[in-house]
Each structure stands twice: as structure tokens, then as C-alpha cells.
Enzyme design. Structure first.
Site, mmCIF file in Angstrom:
data_model
loop_
_atom_site.group_PDB
_atom_site.id
_atom_site.type_symbol
_atom_site.label_atom_id
_atom_site.label_comp_id
_atom_site.label_asym_id
_atom_site.label_seq_id
_atom_site.Cartn_x
_atom_site.Cartn_y
_atom_site.Cartn_z
ATOM 1 N N PHE A 136 0.804 -1.203 0.000
ATOM 2 C CA PHE A 136 0.000 0.000 0.000
ATOM 3 C C PHE A 136 0.852 1.276 0.000
ATOM 4 C CE2 PHE A 136 -3.782 2.358 0.837
ATOM 5 C CZ PHE A 136 -3.466 3.339 1.767
ATOM 6 N N ASN A 243 -3.340 2.725 10.306
ATOM 7 C CA ASN A 243 -4.112 3.138 9.155
ATOM 8 C C ASN A 243 -4.644 1.839 8.545
ATOM 9 O OD1 ASN A 243 -5.228 4.374 6.891
ATOM 10 N ND2 ASN A 243 -3.290 4.465 5.783
ATOM 11 N N PRO A 244 -5.674 1.264 9.168
ATOM 12 C CA PRO A 244 -6.131 -0.068 8.769
ATOM 13 C C PRO A 244 -6.978 0.025 7.511
ATOM 14 C CG PRO A 244 -7.575 0.803 10.453
ATOM 15 C CD PRO A 244 -6.536 1.865 10.198
#
Lengths: 343, 437
Positions: A136, A243-244
Site C-alpha cells: 500500500f 491506518n487499517p
């Protein structure tokens, strides 16, 4: 496609006085597939390359065509942004190596690969981090999440009797959050987790490149499946940050191609209500945190009231402190605190 | 003999100080050297003559030496007045302490503490001057040994007197709050195309070196360069003790006269560039409410966050009450662009506010600060004649290349400007005092 070739021929010819048409025709024949050979005897300046590729990106519907072109070519020239490149340099002819590099990288961009993956790096706060698909890519909002932690004066000043502060990051990805915190808080030790092996490796690689590996432990663990292991390895911590994945599953299909095609979906998809990872994180925090230790979460704008309610109903050990907005004024961050001994 | 005056803005005392003969009949049709005042005068008196140019500076004002300043009656009167104030405060505190209320006592005590050091120095100066007189008497003696002793005593006295005078002047001239600030330096190319941009780059480098010369920090906030390696526009944050105080008079239009690199026929061109100096306030002294700001980024549309991947990290901040705008896209990190934009914004807002506060004080001055002086041609750099002229004070120095190194030569000019400005402040004080009598 032939229209493309014809158009670009005209463009190059007009702009740089290229005499060898043939080389250029060969060049663009594979345009749609993305793998493109650079023009053999074509001399082109950086400026022209930027314009050329910007137009090519536009033709192919690539988002942010000019920026993409500028970032990639600046990178090839050894700079971070176009503003950093000396104007003189832009009018110089690209060397063979530079030209090949520009063509190779821009061709990748044609496949909708995000610029950060194309140039294999991006900046996050004060750091430059290596990027690698499908790990990510840090978003600008998350830079502000780190600011929230740094604003908490209990963690920065005072606390002189504390020789180390402990933090847990869930879902470290490229290591952006952990490494920023380590960079800014000298007495911090971080336990970072991710359920993706590639992410774990990338975080460690970035840590090593920045010389922050001594105060960092990275584990391949899943916050949903391995909660017990986490508790035994990391207990206790002074604060937890994450920051899931928080996107709702139904929104996943509306994502831009760049994200869908290249980024890890499990770093984005938070289930039906977007809280499938957030819930276990909250459950973990009440067990893992020292009294009055805090949780800092980045969430979707619709989440804060839901999380607040969730805490009140199901997690009596946690107190909802506040919601903070990001730069665009969307509710983005939740700060919670484990209740102290006095309740 | 050239007869010059500054129009109506100076008081009688002011003109006396400058030892200029004034004829009442020509005060209206004034011939002014100072462009700032010329403009005011010209606007009300349409047939006033044009200001004549400073290629041969008319020495209307120059930096007065310490001795000249202390020979001024106005200064003596002012110092006497301060002494009287001090004594009366002292007296009232001693005798009427029972009858006066707290507020009065407080005011008197405050005055005493402010005037105390000044009065002390005045006394010391008088003592030293008496000492000097006595020593001079001794010098009349013919004894060689005594003579020698008296000579060295005299030297010591003179040095002490000079020192005390300087201290008194420093006590008289008020500290400006902003003198302690750091600053943002902005350079912009003006008239002259590529040549102007090259000159802008040279000036930017000059100040960069000057900052290094003083051990100040110099952080580049933005640079827009030109094709030939010149600068269109650039900004840097300079931080260090007295940085703003030293650089504040560098603001204005700098002009260069030379044969440009781009010139094929060897003709001399005149190009310009503008320097803006914005004092940077500390966090505490100047706060901006977040409510007054609108921060614009490209992530405004859609859901933002994980939903979007973009590389556009430009930030633009608008200060809603004043409409001031600052933006930055120098970095890949959005938060860094935001911090830079905030720095620029704070500097702009602070300097605007500062200007409001000081504009009255600086109205009649030659050395302007802030945007008032922004379009003033302050200095010309003439390469062929190898000289630099500061038009506000009529000072010319030589060695353009040396000057552009941004070291001793620039420092000299700046010290000169500072002294000039201090003198203008002093004249204002004496003038005010005079007008109030």
C-alpha cells in the site's frame, strides 16, 4: 492506434526536428501494451519528453498526465520534483541511458501503474521511502495522523524518567508511520505488524535504509487471527497507531484502476461496514495499552460516530477522546484512550 | 549653493538640525531629492520641479558624527527634559507617597526604571567631560612628564566620552519589536527579460552568501528558475540573530546597468529586480486562527483517504479575512508543502500588520520598510563604472563584483544604512519633543 502514431510523429517532428520517422513509428507500435522501445536515433530534450509523454498519457486516459510525466522524468534526472530541476537541464538533450529510462518508466505508467510504483519511491513527511507493488502506498492524510501523535506532549517532552516509549503499529505497509515516528521520537521503540510478507520485508528494507532498524521490530502477524500471539510478544505498549483497511467492500469496485490493479486489496477492504479490521484493533488495544495509553486511527469519514457508539456499547475499557479532521475537513482520525486505574 | 528642503513634513527644529537655510517663499515649490517625499509633495503641488537624480548626490543629509549630534541644541534640550522628568518623578515618590494613589505611584516607579539608566549615563558623560576639561588644563602645563600623562588621560577620556554618547543614543532610540525576528526574503525579476532573471539569481546568491557570512540559516522555500539559469522568482527563510534588523532596508527595486550576457552588440542595458523582506514572527507573538484559513489541496473531491491515489501534493492556503494567499508545490510530501505555505503566509500577514503599525512612524523617512518602499529604486549596480549607489542616502561604493560576494562590502553598506535609520529615528524623537513643547 495509428492515429496515435501519426499524431505523435507530427508532435516530435514539430518540436524537436527529428528526422528519422521510422524510428518513431517503431517506437509507438506497441504503445497500447505498454512495453515500448525508446526511439533509436532520436534526440529529445527533457522538456520535450515531458510534453510528449504528457500528451501520450492524455490520449490513453491516464490520470494526472502532466504530473506523471514530470515526476518520472525528474526522477530520471535525479530530482524529486520538476521545481528542483535546473531549468538549463531541461533543455539539454537526454543521454541514451536517460532516454531509455524515461521510455521504460513511462511505458509502465501507461499500464496504469501508480507513479510511486513506477519510480519505486515516494516521500512521507521527512522521509523518502522505497515503494513496491502491491504494498500500500502511503496517502497524504496519514502524514497528518503522525502529526497527531507528535502533538501529544506527553510523548515528546517531559517523561525524562522514561528511557523508552513503546508503540504498536498495525498494518505497517511500507513502514511510513513507524519510521516517521522513530525518526521524530528518539526514545521510541516500535512493534510493527503486517499480515503481508511483502509489506514486512519492505518495512524492514526501508528501516535499514534509514538507519532506524535498531528500535524497530517487524512481525508477520494478522491482528484478527493472531491476537494472542501479539499480546504475548508486544505487551504492554504506550500507544497504538494504525491506518487499517477502512473502505467499505461495496466501494472497492469504484476505485481507480491504479489502485485496483496494483495495490493489495487486503490493505484497503474493511468489509461490509469498513470496520472488519478496526474492531479487532480496538479489542486488542484495551488489553495491550498501559493505563491512559492512546489509540490513533485513520478511518473513513463515516466511521467516527459508529466507532464512538461501538466503544460505549462493547468496549468499556476504552474512552473515546476526540475526532479530528484532515486537511480537506473530512472527519478522518479517531483518538481513543484506555481508561486509567481510576476508571 | 543648492537650496533644498523637504517640504512641509519637517518641523522647524528638524530643519535647524540639518543646517539648511530655508526661505519661506520657496517651501511650496520644493525641489526634493528624496523620492518618497517628492511624491507626497508633488501630488499636492502640481507644478513642483522634478526630483534631480542621484548620480551626484547632493549632501542634504549625511550621517552626522557623534560630535555633530551632541552639538545639537535639540539633543541637549531633550536630555535635559528627560533629567527633569526623572527628578520630578523621584521627588513625587519621595514626598507625596502618602497622598498619591497606587496607580500614580506605579506610573512614577515605571518612569524611574525606564529613565534611570539614561539619566545615569548622562551624569557619567558630564563627569567625563569635566574630567576632560581638567586634563586639557593640565596639558597647558609645560612639564613633559605631566604632558605625557595628560595626553594619555585625554585619549582615555575621549574614548570614554565616545562610548557613553553611543550608549546614550542607544538608550534614546527605541527597539523595534520586529528587529528580533527572522525573515522571509523574496526576489522577483523585473524589467529586462532574461538579463533581469540572471541578475535576480546573482542577488539571491549575494544574500545567500551574506547569510552564511553571518552564520544565519538560509532555507530555500521556492525557486522558479529560467532557461538560462536565472531566477524568475524565489523565496528563502533566513533565521539568525538580528537578521531582520540587518536586511530590512534591502527591500525595494535593485537596478543593474551592464552589457548583458545575452547581448550580441555590446550595448548597455538597464534591468531591474525587486527584493521584498517579510519579517517572520515567532509562534507566540503572532497566531493565526485555523478558522480563518481555507486550505486547498487536490484531494478535495471524492472520499479522499485510501480511496484515492494521487501524486498532486500542492497546497494553497487562503487567509479569509484578508484574502492573502500562499501556495507551495516544491515537495512530494503534502504536509511539507503545507508547512512551507504556512511559513510564507505568516510572513506576509505579519509584515502587513507590522506595516500598519509602523507606517506613521516611517512616513517621512528616507529609509522605508514594507510595501511602501517596494517600488522604490533603492540601489543601482553599474558594472561599466564599477560602482554601486544607494539612492536613499546618496552613498556610492565601488567594486561591484566584490559587493555581490555578499560579505564585507555589503555589510559595510548595511551598517551605514542602519546608522542612517537610527539617526532618522533620533530626529523623529527630537522633533516630536520639540512639537510637543
Amino acid at each position: 492506434m495509428f492515429k496515435t502514431i501519426w499524431f505523435l510523429n507530427r508532435l516530435l517532428h514539430r518540436n524537436s526536428g527529428v528526422s528519422k520517422h521510422r524510428g518513431v513509428v517503431r517506437l509507438w507500435s506497441n504503445a497500447a501494451e505498454g512495453a515500448v522501445a525508446p526511439p533509436a536515433d532520436c534526440s529529445i530534450t527533457a522538456e520535450q519528453a515531458i510534453r510528449c509523454w504528457a500528451q501520450h498519457f492524455t490520449l490513453h486516459g491516464i490520470s494526472e498526465p502532466l504530473l506523471s510525466s514530470q515526476y518520472i522524468i525528474s526522477h530520471v534526472l535525479g530530482e524529486k520534483t520538476l521545481e528542483c530541476v535546473q531549468r538549463k537541464r531541461l533543455r539539454d538533450t537526454l543521454t541514451d541511458r536517460e532516454r531509455e529510462s524515461v521510455w521504460e518508466l513511462c511505458s509502465k505508467r501507461l499500464t496504469r501503474m501508480p507513479v510511486q510504483y513506477v519510480i519505486e519511491e515516494w516521500d512521507f513527511r521527512d522521509l523518502t521511502l522505497k515503494m513496491r507493488p502491491p504494498v500500500f502506498i502511503p496517502r497524504p492524510e496519514t502524514e497528518e495522523l503522525v502529526s497527531l501523535v507528535l502533538e501529544d506532549s506527553r510523548l515528546i517532552q517531559g517523561e525524562s524518567h522514561r528511557t523508552d516509549l513503546r508503540c504498536l503499529e498495525v498494518g505497517c505497509g511500507s513502514g511510513a508511520i513507524s519510521l516517521s515516528l522513530l525518526h521524530s521520537i528518539p526514545q521510541l521503540r516500535v512493534f510493527a505488524l503486517d499480515q503481508s510478507q511483502t509489506a514486512v520485508c519492505l518495512t524492514m528494507e526501508n528501516a535499514n535504509r534509514l538507519g532506524l532498524q535498531d528500535r524497530l521490530e517487524v512481525h508477520l502477524l494478522d491482528v484478527i487471527k493472531d491476537a494472542d500471539v501479539i499480546l504475548s510478544k508486544c505487551n504492554p505498549v504506550d500507544f497504538l497507531i494504525s491506518n487499517p483497511p477502512y473502505l467499505l467492500s461495496q466501494d472497492m469496485k469504484t476505485l481507480q484502476t491504479e489502485i485496483l490493479k496494483f495495490e493489495d486489496h487486503s490493505a484497503l477492504d474493511g468489509g461490509l461496514d469498513g470496520l472488519s479490521v478496526i474492531r479487532p484493533i480496538l479489542a486488542l488495544s484495551s488489553k495491550l495499552l498501559t493505563p491512559r495509553g492512546r489509540v490513533y486511527l485513520e478511518v473513513a469519514p463515516c466511521h467516527p460516530p459508529i466507532i464512538q457508539q461501538l466503544i460505549e456499547e462493547m468496549m468499556p475499557g476504552l474512552l473515546y477522546l476526540e475526532t479530528r479532521c484532515d486537511l480537506t475537513n473530512r472527519p478522518r482520525f479517531c483518538i481513543l484512550q484506555k481508561k486509567g486505574e481510576d476508571g | 549653493m543648492a537650496v533644498v528642503c523637504f517640504g512641509k513634513s519637517l518641523s522647524r527644529a528638524g530643519r535647524q538640525l540639518l543646517n539648511v537655510t530655508v526661505f519661506r517663499s520657496i517651501t511650496r515649490a520644493s525641489v526634493c531629492r528624496c523620492p518618497a517625499i517628492h511624491r507626497t509633495v508633488n501630488s499636492t503641488i502640481p507644478h513642483a520641479q522634478r526630483a534631480f537624480h542621484a548620480s551626484q548626490p547632493v549632501m542634504v543629509t549625511k550621517i552626522l558624527s557623534m560630535e555633530e549630534i551632541f552639538n545639537k541644541k535639540a539633543l541637549h534640550d531633550y536630555l535635559k527634559k528627560k533629567e527633569m522628568e526623572y527628578n520630578s518623578c523621584l521627588q513625587s515618590l519621595n514626598t507625596e507617597s502618602q497622598t498619591l494613589d497606587d496607580e500614580h505611584v506605579k506610573i512614577n516607579r515605571n518612569n524611574l526604571s525606564v529613565l534611570g539608566p539614561l539619566v545615569q549615563k548622562i551624569k557619567e558623560l558630564e563627569e567625563k567631560q569635566k574630567e576632560l576639561e581638567d586634563t586639557l588644563d593640565l596639558l597647558k602645563d609645560n612639564d613633559p612628564e605631566l604632558h605625557e600623562l595628560a595626553e594619555s588621560e585625554k585619549e582615555a577620556c575621549l574614548a570614554a566620552i565616545q562610548d557613553l554618547r553611543q550608549q546614550i543614543l542607544s538608550l534614546l532610540i527605541p527597539e523595534e519589536e520586529s528587529d528580533m525576528s527572522d525573515l522571509v526574503l523574496e526576489v522577483t525579476a523585473g524589467v529586462g527579460g532574461q538579463e533581469a532573471m540572471l541578475f535576480t539569481a546573482e542577488i539571491f546568491d549575494m544574500y545567500h552568501n551574506f547569510a552564511a557570512f553571518h552564520g544565519w540559516g538560509f532555507d530555500i522555500l521556492e525557486v522558479m528558475s529560467s532557461e538560462l539559469g536565472g531566477i524568475r522568482r524565489a523565496a528563502a527563510s533566513i533565521s539568525g540573530p538580528f537578521s531582520y534588523k540587518k536586511l530590512k532596508f534591502e527591500a525595494g527595486v535593485h537596478r543593474v546597468q551592464r552589457v548583458p550576457k545575452t547581448e550580441s552588440k555590446g550595448r548597455i542595458h538597464t534591468s531591474t529586480m525587486t527584493v521584498a523582506i517579510l519579517p517572520q514572527p515567532t509562534e507566540i507573538s503572532f497566531t493565526i486562527s485555523p478558522k480563518d484559513l481555507r486550505i486547498e489541496t487536490k484531494r478535495a473531491s471524492g472520499a479522499g483517504g485510501q480511496h484515492v491515489n494521487t501524486t498532486d501534493s500542492a497546497v494553497r492556503i487562503v487567509h479569509l479575512p484578508t484574502g492573502t494567499v500562499a501556495e507551495c508545490q516544491q515537495e512530494r510530501s503534502q504536509i511539507k508543502n503545507k508547512e512551507t505555505a504556512m511559513t510564507l503566509l505568516r510572513a506576509k500577514l505579519f509584515s502587513a500588520r507590522l506595516e500598519e503599525e509602523t507606517s506613521k512612524r516611517y512616513l517621512a523617512r528616507k529609509l522605508q520598510i514594507g510595501s511602501r518602499g517596494r517600488s522604490e529604486k533603492i540601489r543601482t549596480y553599474n558594472f561599466s563604472q564599477d560602482r554601486i549607489t544607494d539612492h536613499r542616502i546618496g552613498k556610492t561604493v565601488h567594486d561591484v563584483h566584490g559587493f555581490l560576494q555578499g560579505e564585507e562590502l555589503l555589510e559595510e553598506m548595511i551598517v551605514f544604512l542602519q546608522q542612517f535609520s537610527e539617526q532618522e529615528s533620533l530626529m523623529d524623537i527630537l522633533q516630536d519633543c520639540d512639537q510637543n513643547q
